[in-house]
Design a protein around this motif. Structure first.
Motif, PDB file in Angstrom:
ATOM      1  N   VAL A 106       0.867  -1.176   0.000  1.00 44.53           N
ATOM      2  CA  VAL A 106       0.000   0.000   0.000  1.00 44.53           C
ATOM      3  C   VAL A 106       0.906   1.229   0.000  1.00 44.53           C
ATOM      4  O   VAL A 106       1.858   1.309   0.786  1.00 44.53           O
ATOM      5  N   LYS A 107       0.635   2.180  -0.899  1.00 44.95           N
ATOM      6  CA  LYS A 107       1.503   3.359  -1.031  1.00 44.95           C
ATOM      7  C   LYS A 107       1.676   4.105   0.286  1.00 44.95           C
ATOM      8  O   LYS A 107       2.724   4.684   0.525  1.00 44.95           O
ATOM      9  N   GLY A 108       0.691   4.078   1.128  1.00 47.04           N
ATOM     10  CA  GLY A 108       0.800   4.752   2.421  1.00 47.04           C
ATOM     11  C   GLY A 108       1.642   3.996   3.436  1.00 47.04           C
ATOM     12  O   GLY A 108       1.916   4.508   4.517  1.00 47.04           O
ATOM     13  N   ARG A 109       2.074   2.781   3.091  1.00 49.15           N
ATOM     14  CA  ARG A 109       2.874   1.949   4.004  1.00 49.15           C
ATOM     15  C   ARG A 109       4.142   1.472   3.300  1.00 49.15           C
ATOM     16  O   ARG A 109       4.413   0.279   3.218  1.00 49.15           O
ATOM     17  N   LEU A 110       4.933   2.410   2.823  1.00 46.37           N
ATOM     18  CA  LEU A 110       6.113   2.065   2.040  1.00 46.37           C
ATOM     19  C   LEU A 110       7.242   1.465   2.876  1.00 46.37           C
ATOM     20  O   LEU A 110       8.243   1.020   2.307  1.00 46.37           O
ATOM     21  N   ALA A 111       7.078   1.395   4.174  1.00 48.63           N
ATOM     22  CA  ALA A 111       8.091   0.734   5.005  1.00 48.63           C
ATOM     23  C   ALA A 111       8.226  -0.735   4.612  1.00 48.63           C
ATOM     24  O   ALA A 111       9.277  -1.344   4.807  1.00 48.63           O
ATOM     25  N   ARG A 112       7.195  -1.322   4.026  1.00 48.47           N
ATOM     26  CA  ARG A 112       7.244  -2.721   3.579  1.00 48.47           C
ATOM     27  C   ARG A 112       7.935  -2.893   2.236  1.00 48.47           C
ATOM     28  O   ARG A 112       8.248  -4.011   1.838  1.00 48.47           O
ATOM     29  N   LEU A 113       8.163  -1.787   1.520  1.00 52.91           N
ATOM     30  CA  LEU A 113       8.697  -1.889   0.166  1.00 52.91           C
ATOM     31  C   LEU A 113      10.086  -2.517   0.136  1.00 52.91           C
ATOM     32  O   LEU A 113      10.313  -3.493  -0.587  1.00 52.91           O
ATOM     33  N   LEU A 114      11.005  -1.987   0.894  1.00 54.76           N
ATOM     34  CA  LEU A 114      12.376  -2.481   0.849  1.00 54.76           C
ATOM     35  C   LEU A 114      12.480  -3.959   1.239  1.00 54.76           C
ATOM     36  O   LEU A 114      13.101  -4.738   0.491  1.00 54.76           O
ATOM     37  N   PRO A 115      11.891  -4.393   2.353  1.00 50.40           N
ATOM     38  CA  PRO A 115      11.972  -5.828   2.665  1.00 50.40           C
ATOM     39  C   PRO A 115      11.345  -6.710   1.580  1.00 50.40           C
ATOM     40  O   PRO A 115      11.867  -7.776   1.264  1.00 50.40           O
ATOM     41  N   ALA A 116      10.243  -6.258   0.988  1.00 54.96           N
ATOM     42  CA  ALA A 116       9.593  -7.044  -0.068  1.00 54.96           C
ATOM     43  C   ALA A 116      10.488  -7.125  -1.300  1.00 54.96           C
ATOM     44  O   ALA A 116      10.643  -8.201  -1.896  1.00 54.96           O
ATOM     45  N   VAL A 117      11.100  -6.024  -1.671  1.00 51.90           N
ATOM     46  CA  VAL A 117      11.991  -6.006  -2.840  1.00 51.90           C
ATOM     47  C   VAL A 117      13.188  -6.915  -2.599  1.00 51.90           C
ATOM     48  O   VAL A 117      13.538  -7.738  -3.453  1.00 51.90           O
ATOM     49  N   GLU A 118      13.808  -6.787  -1.446  1.00 57.58           N
ATOM     50  CA  GLU A 118      14.982  -7.625  -1.160  1.00 57.58           C
ATOM     51  C   GLU A 118      14.622  -9.105  -1.173  1.00 57.58           C
ATOM     52  O   GLU A 118      15.354  -9.924  -1.739  1.00 57.58           O
ATOM     53  N   ARG A 119      13.492  -9.453  -0.582  1.00 54.39           N
ATOM     54  CA  ARG A 119      13.055 -10.850  -0.560  1.00 54.39           C
ATOM     55  C   ARG A 119      12.804 -11.355  -1.973  1.00 54.39           C
ATOM     56  O   ARG A 119      13.247 -12.446  -2.354  1.00 54.39           O
ATOM     57  N   GLU A 120      12.091 -10.580  -2.775  1.00 51.54           N
ATOM     58  CA  GLU A 120      11.744 -11.021  -4.124  1.00 51.54           C
ATOM     59  C   GLU A 120      12.960 -11.083  -5.043  1.00 51.54           C
ATOM     60  O   GLU A 120      13.029 -11.949  -5.913  1.00 51.54           O
ATOM     61  N   LEU A 121      13.939 -10.212  -4.841  1.00 43.83           N
ATOM     62  CA  LEU A 121      15.170 -10.302  -5.621  1.00 43.83           C
ATOM     63  C   LEU A 121      15.926 -11.583  -5.274  1.00 43.83           C
ATOM     64  O   LEU A 121      16.463 -12.257  -6.156  1.00 43.83           O
ATOM     65  N   ARG A 122      15.961 -11.932  -3.972  1.00 45.16           N
ATOM     66  CA  ARG A 122      16.597 -13.197  -3.562  1.00 45.16           C
ATOM     67  C   ARG A 122      15.866 -14.389  -4.170  1.00 45.16           C
ATOM     68  O   ARG A 122      16.488 -15.322  -4.678  1.00 45.16           O
ATOM     69  N   GLU A 123      14.538 -14.368  -4.111  1.00 47.37           N
ATOM     70  CA  GLU A 123      13.749 -15.468  -4.657  1.00 47.37           C
ATOM     71  C   GLU A 123      13.970 -15.619  -6.164  1.00 47.37           C
ATOM     72  O   GLU A 123      14.080 -16.739  -6.669  1.00 47.37           O
ATOM     73  N   ALA A 124      14.040 -14.503  -6.882  1.00 51.18           N
ATOM     74  CA  ALA A 124      14.268 -14.548  -8.328  1.00 51.18           C
ATOM     75  C   ALA A 124      15.648 -15.141  -8.622  1.00 51.18           C
ATOM     76  O   ALA A 124      15.806 -15.935  -9.548  1.00 51.18           O
ATOM     77  N   GLN A 125      16.624 -14.777  -7.821  1.00 49.48           N
ATOM     78  CA  GLN A 125      17.971 -15.335  -7.998  1.00 49.48           C
ATOM     79  C   GLN A 125      17.966 -16.843  -7.744  1.00 49.48           C
ATOM     80  O   GLN A 125      18.592 -17.605  -8.490  1.00 49.48           O
ATOM     81  N   LEU A 126      17.251 -17.278  -6.725  1.00 49.61           N
ATOM     82  CA  LEU A 126      17.146 -18.719  -6.457  1.00 49.61           C
ATOM     83  C   LEU A 126      16.476 -19.453  -7.618  1.00 49.61           C
ATOM     84  O   LEU A 126      16.908 -20.542  -8.005  1.00 49.61           O
ATOM     85  N   ARG A 127      15.419 -18.857  -8.183  1.00 49.10           N
ATOM     86  CA  ARG A 127      14.747 -19.483  -9.326  1.00 49.10           C
ATOM     87  C   ARG A 127      15.692 -19.585 -10.520  1.00 49.10           C
ATOM     88  O   ARG A 127      15.717 -20.609 -11.209  1.00 49.10           O
ATOM     89  N   ARG A 128      16.497 -18.541 -10.775  1.00 48.28           N
ATOM     90  CA  ARG A 128      17.464 -18.573 -11.879  1.00 48.28           C
ATOM     91  C   ARG A 128      18.492 -19.674 -11.663  1.00 48.28           C
ATOM     92  O   ARG A 128      18.804 -20.436 -12.581  1.00 48.28           O
ATOM     93  N   ARG A 129      19.015 -19.754 -10.446  1.00 45.93           N
ATOM     94  CA  ARG A 129      20.005 -20.797 -10.143  1.00 45.93           C
ATOM     95  C   ARG A 129      19.410 -22.184 -10.326  1.00 45.93           C
ATOM     96  O   ARG A 129      20.068 -23.083 -10.838  1.00 45.93           O
ATOM     97  N   GLN A 130      18.168 -22.364  -9.893  1.00 45.21           N
ATOM     98  CA  GLN A 130      17.509 -23.660 -10.031  1.00 45.21           C
ATOM     99  C   GLN A 130      17.347 -24.026 -11.506  1.00 45.21           C
ATOM    100  O   GLN A 130      17.601 -25.162 -11.909  1.00 45.21           O
ATOM    101  N   ARG A 131      16.927 -23.061 -12.329  1.00 44.17           N
ATOM    102  CA  ARG A 131      16.786 -23.326 -13.766  1.00 44.17           C
ATOM    103  C   ARG A 131      18.135 -23.684 -14.395  1.00 44.17           C
ATOM    104  O   ARG A 131      18.223 -24.586 -15.223  1.00 44.17           O
ATOM    105  N   GLU A 132      19.195 -22.969 -13.999  1.00 45.75           N
ATOM    106  CA  GLU A 132      20.533 -23.253 -14.524  1.00 45.75           C
ATOM    107  C   GLU A 132      20.984 -24.650 -14.125  1.00 45.75           C
ATOM    108  O   GLU A 132      21.535 -25.395 -14.946  1.00 45.75           O
ATOM    109  N   THR A 133      20.745 -25.012 -12.876  1.00 44.81           N
ATOM    110  CA  THR A 133      21.122 -26.347 -12.398  1.00 44.81           C
ATOM    111  C   THR A 133      20.355 -27.416 -13.152  1.00 44.81           C
ATOM    112  O   THR A 133      20.932 -28.423 -13.583  1.00 44.81           O
ATOM    113  N   GLU A 134      19.062 -27.215 -13.334  1.00 45.24           N
ATOM    114  CA  GLU A 134      18.245 -28.178 -14.062  1.00 45.24           C
ATOM    115  C   GLU A 134      18.705 -28.305 -15.512  1.00 45.24           C
ATOM    116  O   GLU A 134      18.748 -29.409 -16.065  1.00 45.24           O
TER     117      GLU A 134
END
Length: 147
Positions: A106-134
């Motif tokens: 929610v735009k009025g609660r941007l304190a959640r933005l940074l943790p969400a971005v960092e988490r999703e960037l980590r998750e995307a990296q894990l998905r890329r690594r998994q695809r490469e391994t496969e």
């Protein structure tokens, strides 16, 4: 330590987009960004490449968050997609998540933005690594069968 981040912001209000970028910069990111508000502009930017994250408003006059998510899926790219909206009902948030969005803020609660971005960037990296391994495993199995 500064981390570089390429962000596509899907929003019809550039001031809102700048606020999101400011929050990311406060969190230690050196942000390269673009703001798009039409399907055509988003497609062009996705084709241009280099993006690591999509932050999308939910409702805009000429484009919607759901349409933006569909454009991302159609591109075949696996980028974190976070809906950021000032007026999102709970049902809309759930629908966005079911359609494949990774999170909503929610735009009025941007304190959640940074943790969400960092988490999703980590998750995307894990998905890329998994695809490469496969892919490596499939190649190894294919070579073993050919031998």
């Amino acid at each position: 330590m500064t981390r570089h981040l390429a962000v596509m912001v899907v929003d019809d209000d550039e001031e809102d987009a700048m606020l999101l970028v400011y929050e990311l910069e406060r969190g230690g990111f050196d942000v390269r960004w673009v703001c798009v508000d039409t399907a055509e502009d988003m497609r062009d930017e996705l084709e241009r490449g280099g993006w690591e994250l999509v932050l999308s408003d939910c409702a805009m006059p000429r484009f919607s968050g759901r349409e933006a998510l569909a454009e991302l899926h159609a591109s075949g790219l696996d980028l974190p997609f976070i809906v950021v909206s000032g007026a999102m009902r709970e049902e809309d948030a759930v629908d966005a998540l079911r359609a494949g969005a990774h999170d909503f803020i929610v735009k009025g609660r941007l304190a959640r933005l940074l943790p969400a971005v960092e988490r999703e960037l980590r998750e995307a990296q894990l998905r890329r690594r998994q695809r490469e391994t496969e892919a490596r495993l499939a190649e190894t199995e294919s070579c073993a069968r050919s031998a």
